[in-house]
Scaffold this motif. Structure first.
Motif: not given
Length: 218
Positions: A104-111, A1-6, A47-49, A120-124
């Protein structure tokens, strides 16, 4: 889930937690991330990234988060093993103590190779810091000069911002270049020295020299 800027009307100060830190300048590019970090009771998981460009204040945000919440911060997802990340995630859920991972990157890019950690990281929630807007860039330039103990002409930040590449990295380069030029030439940092220095080092776009600063920040 990304938190967008307002959008927020004014930059805010989040007081620093140590003698070596300055205030965290908050603007539209990081306001939502700061807001999320200050309301851990609403977190769906413990947990948050936090991601963002280098020089964007993300480590400072982590230190302030730890001070205000008592949470744990891992500054650099690759600074610990996957097994350590996995155990840290589980410990946060079991104890209720929040965990912030700065990356530096999104969890999906951590390999990630560890399947249980990847799931677990998919829920963060992922908090993203964007590049600075005009007002944040101007305030950050002022703050960085102040931290170096440099007195600048008040119009200098407003001159720089509309003529520079909009990035945290460029802000740090510009402040360092002007600090060095002022020391070398024994001149106060005003518009003339700023123009000469940044043009000679290719740090501002010569095609934008006549551009006016239209941002209203205060």
């Amino acid at each position: 889930m990304a938190v967008s800027t307002g959008q927020i009307a004014l930059p805010l100060d989040w007081s620093a937690g140590g003698a070596n830190d300055g205030p965290l300048i908050v603007g539209t590019s990081n306001a939502d991330a700061v807001r999320y970090l200050r309301h851990v009771a609403t977190w769906p998981v413990r947990t948050a990234v936090l991601t963002g460009p280098r020089g964007s204040g993300r480590s400072l945000m982590g230190r302030l988060f730890a001070r205000e919440t008592g949470g744990r911060v891992i500054d650099g997802h690759d600074s610990v093993s996957e097994e350590a990340l996995f155990h840290a995630w589980n410990a946060a859920q079991a104890s209720g103590t929040p965990l912030l991972i700065i990356a530096d990157a999104l969890p999906t890019d951590w390999g990630i190779a560890l399947p249980d950690l990847a799931s677990r990281l998919r829920a963060v929630p992922v908090l993203a810091i964007g590049e600075p807007d005009d007002c944040l860039a101007r305030d950050l330039i002022e703050a960085l000069f102040a931290r170096r103990g440099l007195v600048i002409a008040p119009e200098v930040p407003s001159y720089i911002v509309p003529r520079m590449e909009r990035s945290y990295a460029m802000i740090h380069r510009i402040v360092a270049a002007l600090d060095a030029a002022s020391l070398e030439k024994r001149r106060r940092i005003g518009i003339r020295l700023t123009r000469e220095t940044l043009l000679s080092q290719g740090l501002i776009d010569p095609d934008l020299l006549e551009r006016q600063d239209d941002a209203t920040c205060r």
